[in-house]
Design a protein around this motif. Structure first.
Motif, PDB file in Angstrom:
ATOM      1  N   LYS A  73     -11.380  -4.507   2.963  1.00 27.16           N
ATOM      2  CA  LYS A  73     -10.358  -4.568   4.018  1.00 27.16           C
ATOM      3  C   LYS A  73      -9.309  -3.499   3.736  1.00 27.16           C
ATOM      4  CE  LYS A  73     -11.041  -9.480   4.586  1.00 27.16           C
ATOM      5  NZ  LYS A  73     -10.693 -10.745   4.002  1.00 27.16           N
ATOM      6  N   ALA A  74      -8.551  -3.147   4.732  1.00 26.27           N
ATOM      7  CA  ALA A  74      -7.504  -2.134   4.577  1.00 26.27           C
ATOM      8  C   ALA A  74      -6.422  -2.638   3.636  1.00 26.27           C
ATOM      9  CB  ALA A  74      -6.898  -1.787   5.931  1.00 26.27           C
ATOM     10  N   SER A  75      -5.886  -1.736   2.835  1.00 27.39           N
ATOM     11  CA  SER A  75      -4.761  -2.081   1.958  1.00 27.39           C
ATOM     12  C   SER A  75      -3.436  -1.839   2.665  1.00 27.39           C
ATOM     13  CB  SER A  75      -4.825  -1.277   0.659  1.00 27.39           C
ATOM     14  OG  SER A  75      -4.702   0.116   0.934  1.00 27.39           O
ATOM     15  N   SER A  76      -3.483  -1.204   3.823  1.00 26.77           N
ATOM     16  CA  SER A  76      -2.271  -0.890   4.582  1.00 26.77           C
ATOM     17  C   SER A  76      -1.915  -2.055   5.506  1.00 26.77           C
ATOM     18  CB  SER A  76      -2.482   0.376   5.410  1.00 26.77           C
ATOM     19  OG  SER A  76      -3.547   0.175   6.313  1.00 26.77           O
ATOM     20  N   THR A  87      -1.610   2.639   1.822  1.00 27.53           N
ATOM     21  CA  THR A  87      -2.054   3.357   3.027  1.00 27.53           C
ATOM     22  C   THR A  87      -3.561   3.379   3.228  1.00 27.53           C
ATOM     23  OG1 THR A  87      -2.128   5.414   1.771  1.00 27.53           O
ATOM     24  CG2 THR A  87      -0.058   4.898   2.920  1.00 27.53           C
ATOM     25  N   ALA A  89      -7.357   2.737   4.307  1.00 28.83           N
ATOM     26  CA  ALA A  89      -8.140   2.143   5.395  1.00 28.83           C
ATOM     27  C   ALA A  89      -9.295   1.343   4.802  1.00 28.83           C
ATOM     28  CB  ALA A  89      -8.680   3.243   6.306  1.00 28.83           C
ATOM     29  N   ALA A  90      -9.852   0.433   5.581  1.00 31.12           N
ATOM     30  CA  ALA A  90     -10.989  -0.370   5.125  1.00 31.12           C
ATOM     31  C   ALA A  90     -12.151   0.536   4.730  1.00 31.12           C
ATOM     32  CB  ALA A  90     -11.420  -1.331   6.230  1.00 31.12           C
ATOM     33  N   SER A  92     -12.562   2.415   2.171  1.00 35.00           N
ATOM     34  CA  SER A  92     -12.178   3.733   1.660  1.00 35.00           C
ATOM     35  C   SER A  92     -11.854   3.640   0.173  1.00 35.00           C
ATOM     36  CB  SER A  92     -10.954   4.268   2.404  1.00 35.00           C
ATOM     37  OG  SER A  92      -9.806   3.519   2.070  1.00 35.00           O
ATOM     38  N   ALA A  95      -8.214   2.436  -0.364  1.00 37.66           N
ATOM     39  CA  ALA A  95      -8.024   0.985  -0.315  1.00 37.66           C
ATOM     40  C   ALA A  95      -8.512   0.341  -1.609  1.00 37.66           C
ATOM     41  CB  ALA A  95      -8.756   0.389   0.884  1.00 37.66           C
ATOM     42  N   GLN A 109      -3.571  -6.662   1.633  1.00 38.86           N
ATOM     43  CA  GLN A 109      -2.594  -5.592   1.846  1.00 38.86           C
ATOM     44  C   GLN A 109      -1.846  -5.389   0.529  1.00 38.86           C
ATOM     45  OE1 GLN A 109      -0.733  -7.730   4.985  1.00 38.86           O
ATOM     46  NE2 GLN A 109      -1.798  -6.587   6.593  1.00 38.86           N
TER      47      GLN A 109
END
Length: 187
Positions: A73-76, A87, A89-90, A92, A95, A109
């Motif tokens: 999942k995205a960390s942002s 920042t 993205a999922a 990536s 992340a 997040q």
């Protein structure tokens, strides 16, 4: 008699004696130096095994606390009360790094400072380690992330890490072989 005694005291090594000593030293050096190289390889491989075990443990702990693997999942998107939001993205590498090295909330997040909802982590305190063989992997660009769930295969011999966000598999991204004949990516 006195002249003979002085002659014996002034006598040095002959050329043959010096050559024998040099040959003996060369033979000893030829025996010892390869053993140092082997010890260096063994040490690097032991460090690789330790880094892999530590990273795999951190990944499994993250999964146990969040229900999914890091980077899935995205960390942002988080609102940090203090510090800066991540920042990534999922699926990536950013992340993946954010979620293992920063504080996270239940949704994955990430924030640079803990507290409040950001009560999990960091799982790796000193950052993602380099692979000890090629000294690559601590930079986001040196981590290859996929989300196929298929077994990972090395993409080359440059080193660094390969990681799958679906299966949580984490390996060294190198098809070079260790001293035991196995590819580093199969450790």
């Amino acid at each position: 008699m006195r002249n003979t005694a002085l002659h014996v005291l002034r006598r040095g090594f002959t050329l043959v004696e010096l050559l024998i000593v040099v040959i003996i030293l060369a033979v000893l050096a030829a025996i010892v130096i390869p053993q140092f190289n082997s010890a260096t390889s063994d040490t690097q491989e032991a460090a690789l095994d330790a880094n892999l075990a530590a990273m795999r443990n951190a990944i499994e702990l993250y999964k146990a606390q969040h229900g999914s693997y890091p980077g899935d999942k995205a960390s942002s998107g988080g609102t940090c009360a203090a510090g800066n939001a991540a920042t990534g993205a999922a699926d990536s590498a950013q992340a993946f790094v954010d979620q293992l090295t920063l504080y996270t909330n239940a949704a994955g997040q990430a924030c640079t400072q803990g507290g409040g909802a950001f009560k999990y982590g960091p799982y790796v305190r000193r950052g993602i380690p380099d692979d000890p063989i090629n000294q690559r992997g601590s930079e986001v660009t040196e981590i290859r992330v996929t989300s196929t769930g298929a077994p990972l295969t090395a993409s080359g011999s440059a080193g660094g890490w390969a990681y799958d966000t679906t299966s949580g598999q984490f390996v060294m991204d190198s098809n070079a072989t260790a001293t035991d004949g196995r590819a580093y990516s199969l450790r």
